[in-house]
Enzyme design. Structure first.
Site, PDB file in Angstrom:
ATOM      1  N   THR A 278       1.849  -4.105   3.981  1.00  0.00           N
ATOM      2  CA  THR A 278       1.379  -4.533   5.472  1.00  0.00           C
ATOM      3  C   THR A 278       0.783  -5.965   5.948  1.00  0.00           C
ATOM      4  O   THR A 278       0.830  -6.422   6.825  1.00  0.00           O
ATOM      5  CB  THR A 278       0.474  -3.575   6.299  1.00  0.00           C
ATOM      6  OG1 THR A 278      -0.825  -3.680   5.727  1.00  0.00           O
ATOM      7  CG2 THR A 278       1.185  -2.085   6.116  1.00  0.00           C
TER       8      THR A 278
ATOM      9  N   THR B  47       0.935  -1.387  -0.008  1.00  0.00           N
ATOM     10  CA  THR B  47      -0.233   0.010   0.196  1.00  0.00           C
ATOM     11  C   THR B  47       0.935   1.340  -0.171  1.00  0.00           C
ATOM     12  O   THR B  47       0.359   2.349  -0.654  1.00  0.00           O
ATOM     13  CB  THR B  47      -0.995   0.012   1.338  1.00  0.00           C
ATOM     14  OG1 THR B  47      -1.755  -1.017   1.009  1.00  0.00           O
ATOM     15  CG2 THR B  47      -1.673   1.227   1.094  1.00  0.00           C
TER      16      THR B  47
HETATM   17  N1  ASP Z   1      -2.196  -5.303   0.107  1.00  0.00           N
HETATM   18  C1  ASP Z   1      -1.141  -4.629   0.887  1.00  0.00           C
HETATM   19  C2  ASP Z   1       0.038  -5.600   1.015  1.00  0.00           C
HETATM   20  O1  ASP Z   1       0.745  -5.492   0.101  1.00  0.00           O
HETATM   21  C3  ASP Z   1      -1.672  -4.150   2.530  1.00  0.00           C
HETATM   22  C4  ASP Z   1      -0.720  -3.173   2.778  1.00  0.00           C
HETATM   23  O2  ASP Z   1       0.150  -2.980   2.350  1.00  0.00           O
HETATM   24  O3  ASP Z   1      -1.542  -2.434   3.564  1.00  0.00           O
HETATM   25  O4  ASP Z   1       0.041  -6.016   1.982  1.00  0.00           O
END
Ligand code: ASP
Length: 328
Positions: A94, A12
């Protein structure tokens, strides 16, 4: 002057949604930018010295594989051979950030700190935390290097967390990252970086990076009322060398799961008992020992899985693996 490598892996923190108000469904555009573009958009290229963008991946962190882990650990090691480098910051999705941080903390022993950060709102979003988190991570890298505190740390939402304890505890909120019951090991407010719990910075266990090229299959079986052990049997049939049981509170599954785990052990699979509760220790009890189950200490199932896979890759015996878990 600090020289910090910023490795972009996607997530993200690198995501571009359909517009400034797209804060939730931005993955639909599948658009993520590289490290250089993140620095450009956040204006952080010269925040605190020389920030060197390093492209690694631009994927969603749900796609991270064992091969990616191996290549990322090698990349960190290679970057740290530059004696002018003072730190490494990794921008990471995340979803699996806590697993990558824990993994790196077990295999890296560098002369520079490694800081993982991410964002809960996309880089393109209104009120995105991407820039603030990246700035905080850069400041922590600098402070940690100056304090000769060269471990692996996780920095989001003005907090510094230890890889061992940190977990993503909310799907959406800016303060999603927590170390339940333990709390953060430090804070960062602007330039003010404060480490408050030094004892957590030591490496609990260490493994060679080369093991990442031969991690065996290790699965996690999640307990719930009525679980019949079918998943455990399927994992064993699929060739799992280890199974982590994400059991009920104190550390146990249903009777049917316990039977399936006993059969798995009989077949030579190493079983580690952890808990689905999110915090607390699974005790190395007589009951576990009688069954041949290794108690997973206070590691979450996903972090116990990493330790078990590394131990198996190293060729450890069941007793050695048991000791490794108790010594963490
Ligand atoms: N979809 C994302 C990831 O690559 C979630 C994030 O980064 O907050 O994990």
């Amino acid at each position: 002057m600090p020289k910090i490598a910023f490795i972009g892996t996607g997530g993200t923190i690198a995501s571009i949604g359909s517009g400034p108000f797209d804060l939730l469904d931005y993955n639909a555009s599948n658009a993520r930018v590289n490290a250089r573009a993140i620095l450009d958009r956040t204006g952080l290229a010269e925040t605190i010295g020389d920030i060197v963008p390093i492209d690694f991946r631009t994927f969603d962190s749900s796609a991270v594989s064992h091969t990616d882990w191996s290549e990322l650990a090698d990349l960190c090691w290679e970057l740290a051979q530059d004696t002018s480098l003072t730190g490494i910051v990794i921008g990471h999705g995340t979803a699996t950030l806590e697993e990558t941080a824990w993994l790196l903390s077990l295999v890296l022993d560098l002369n520079v700190p490694v800081i993982l950060t991410g964002a809960m709102r996309p880089l393109s979003g209104l009120s995105s935390d991407a820039g603030a988190n990246l700035a905080a991570a850069i400041h922590v890298a600098d402070a940690a290097y100056r304090g000769r505190n060269c471990g692996v740390f996780v920095v989001l939402n003005n907090e510094i967390h230890a890889p061992r304890t940190v977990t993503k505890a909310h799907t959406l909120r800016l303060n999603a990252f927590k170390s339940p019951w333990e709390g953060p090991i430090g804070t960062v407010d602007g330039l003010a970086v404060r480490f408050t719990r030094q004892e957590l910075h030591r490496r609990p266990l260490s493994f060679g990076r080369g093991l990442l090229r031969k991690l065996p299959r290790v699965d996690i079986a999640y307990s719930y009322v009525g679980a019949d052990g079918c998943a455990i049997k399927a994992f064993v049939n699929a060739g799992a060398r280890g199974v982590v049981s994400a059991g009920f509170g104190p550390g146990m599954g249903t009777p049917a799961e316990t039977k399936a785990l006993a059969e798995a052990i009989e077949a030579g699979v190493i079983v580690v008992q952890s808990s689905r509760t999110g915090a607390g220790k699974v005790v190395d009890s007589a009951g576990h020992r009688d069954l041949g189950i290794i108690a997973g200490n206070d590691l979450s199932p996903q972090k116990a899985r990493i330790v078990l896979a590394l131990c198996l890759a190293r060729g450890d015996t069941r007793d050695e693996i048991g000791r490794a878990f108790q010594s963490i």
